[in-house]
Design a protein around this motif. Structure first.
Motif, short mmCIF file in Angstrom:
data_model
loop_
_atom_site.label_atom_id
_atom_site.label_comp_id
_atom_site.label_asym_id
_atom_site.label_seq_id
_atom_site.Cartn_x
_atom_site.Cartn_y
_atom_site.Cartn_z
N GLU A 97 0.82 -1.21 0.00
CA GLU A 97 0.00 0.00 0.00
C GLU A 97 0.85 1.27 0.00
O GLU A 97 0.37 2.36 -0.31
CB GLU A 97 -0.93 0.01 1.21
N LYS A 98 2.14 1.13 0.34
CA LYS A 98 3.04 2.28 0.37
C LYS A 98 3.68 2.53 -0.99
O LYS A 98 4.35 3.54 -1.19
CB LYS A 98 4.13 2.07 1.41
N LEU A 99 3.48 1.60 -1.92
CA LEU A 99 4.08 1.73 -3.24
C LEU A 99 3.19 2.52 -4.18
O LEU A 99 1.97 2.49 -4.07
CB LEU A 99 4.32 0.33 -3.84
N THR A 100 3.82 3.21 -5.12
CA THR A 100 3.06 3.85 -6.18
C THR A 100 2.60 2.77 -7.14
O THR A 100 3.10 1.63 -7.10
CB THR A 100 3.92 4.87 -6.94
N GLU A 101 1.66 3.09 -8.02
CA GLU A 101 1.18 2.11 -8.99
C GLU A 101 2.33 1.60 -9.86
O GLU A 101 2.43 0.41 -10.15
CB GLU A 101 0.08 2.72 -9.86
N LYS A 102 3.21 2.52 -10.26
CA LYS A 102 4.35 2.15 -11.09
C LYS A 102 5.29 1.21 -10.35
O LYS A 102 5.77 0.22 -10.91
CB LYS A 102 5.10 3.41 -11.52
N SER A 161 6.03 -2.78 -11.25
CA SER A 161 7.42 -3.22 -11.44
C SER A 161 7.72 -4.44 -10.59
O SER A 161 8.37 -5.39 -11.03
CB SER A 161 8.37 -2.09 -11.08
N ARG A 162 7.22 -4.46 -9.37
CA ARG A 162 7.46 -5.59 -8.47
C ARG A 162 6.68 -6.83 -8.92
O ARG A 162 7.15 -7.96 -8.75
CB ARG A 162 7.11 -5.20 -7.04
N ILE A 163 5.50 -6.63 -9.48
CA ILE A 163 4.73 -7.77 -9.99
C ILE A 163 5.46 -8.40 -11.17
O ILE A 163 5.58 -9.63 -11.26
CB ILE A 163 3.31 -7.33 -10.42
N ARG A 164 5.97 -7.56 -12.07
CA ARG A 164 6.72 -8.08 -13.21
C ARG A 164 7.97 -8.82 -12.76
O ARG A 164 8.29 -9.90 -13.28
CB ARG A 164 7.10 -6.93 -14.15
N THR A 197 -4.78 -6.79 -11.08
CA THR A 197 -4.26 -5.82 -12.04
C THR A 197 -3.74 -6.53 -13.27
O THR A 197 -3.48 -7.73 -13.25
CB THR A 197 -3.13 -5.00 -11.41
N ASP A 198 -3.59 -5.78 -14.35
CA ASP A 198 -2.93 -6.29 -15.55
C ASP A 198 -1.53 -5.71 -15.55
O ASP A 198 -1.34 -4.51 -15.78
CB ASP A 198 -3.70 -5.83 -16.79
N CYS A 199 -0.54 -6.53 -15.26
CA CYS A 199 0.82 -6.03 -15.10
C CYS A 199 1.49 -5.72 -16.42
O CYS A 199 2.60 -5.19 -16.45
CB CYS A 199 1.67 -7.00 -14.28
N GLY A 200 0.86 -6.09 -17.53
CA GLY A 200 1.43 -5.77 -18.83
C GLY A 200 2.79 -6.39 -19.03
O GLY A 200 3.74 -5.72 -19.43
N VAL A 201 2.92 -7.70 -18.76
CA VAL A 201 4.22 -8.35 -18.83
C VAL A 201 4.78 -8.38 -20.24
O VAL A 201 5.97 -8.56 -20.44
CB VAL A 201 4.13 -9.80 -18.28
N ASP A 202 3.92 -8.21 -21.23
CA ASP A 202 4.40 -8.27 -22.60
C ASP A 202 4.83 -6.91 -23.13
O ASP A 202 5.29 -6.79 -24.24
CB ASP A 202 3.29 -8.83 -23.52
N GLU A 203 4.65 -5.88 -22.30
CA GLU A 203 4.98 -4.54 -22.77
C GLU A 203 6.49 -4.35 -22.85
O GLU A 203 7.23 -4.90 -22.06
CB GLU A 203 4.38 -3.49 -21.82
#
Length: 215
Positions: A171-176, A180-183, A209-215
């Motif tokens: 909860e202390k992390l920004t969305e970005k 990044s941590r999910i990826r 969330t959709d982490c957009g791993v293919d981006e």
């Protein structure tokens, strides 16, 4: 005629009443008297089972964990499901906040004054989750999906990491930062378990969330 109920039934009635009130008006606003009124029982009956409101919350958390683990065990044992689908469904069953919004129980566990309770919950999950997932990983190894000589130890590391990064301070992390941590988590899952690239992309659903791993 007075109805005499089993002690476990009475205990769960108290917990059900408390959980309903915690969800409706919050933990702080709920009193023992309100729980007694909601459950429709005598004051002595509550204190027979619980010493305080905090004791009730502790019991609710324990019950909450056991329900999640019971559901997860049932899914994990369903060998008719493909390995990755079974793994994801089992992990989702362990998620106490399936709708994305933290439950009252989750919120209370993250309060500073409940640090010991939070620690106990972490320890319970760390000990219980790897054995549940082990059968799935072993099936994946047999099918050639995973390649690791340390499946159990790998599961322990993963559970500890999730408890710390995604539970304690997500909860202390920004969305970005969170994305990044999910990826990074998915990237490392593939390497820890010796899986093909993209094998664990579906894990992103666990974080709503959709982490957009293919981006």
């Amino acid at each position: 005629m007075r109805i005499i109920k089993n002690a476990d039934v009475r205990r769960n009635e108290i917990l059900d009443a408390a959980e309903a009130l915690f969800n409706l008006i919050g933990f702080d606003a709920t009193t023992i008297s309100a729980i007694i009124l909601k459950a429709g029982i005598a004051r002595g009956t509550v204190y027979y089972h619980f010493k305080s409101k905090e004791d009730v919350l502790d019991a609710l958390i324990e019950r909450h964990c056991q329900r999640l683990l019971s559901e997860a065990k049932e899914i994990a044992a369903n060998s008719s499901l493909p390995v990755m689908e079974r793994l994801i469904q089992t992990l989702m069953a362990m998620n106490g906040d399936k709708e994305g919004a933290p439950s009252v129980i989750t919120q209370q566990m993250h309060r500073p004054q409940n640090a010991l309770m939070h620690q106990k919950t972490h320890q319970t999950m760390l000990e219980a989750i790897p054995p549940i997932l082990m059968g799935i990983i072993e099936d994946g190894i047999k099918e050639g999906l995973f390649h690791t000589p340390y499946p159990y130890e790998s599961l322990e590391m993963i559970v500890a990491h999730v408890n710390t990064v995604f539970d304690d301070y997500a909860e202390k992390l920004t969305e970005k930062e969170l994305l990044s941590r999910i990826r990074a988590f998915i990237f490392n899952l593939e390497r820890i378990f010796g899986a093909a690239p993209g094998s664990f992309d579906s894990v992103a659903v666990l974080f709503h969330t959709d982490c957009g791993v293919d981006e």
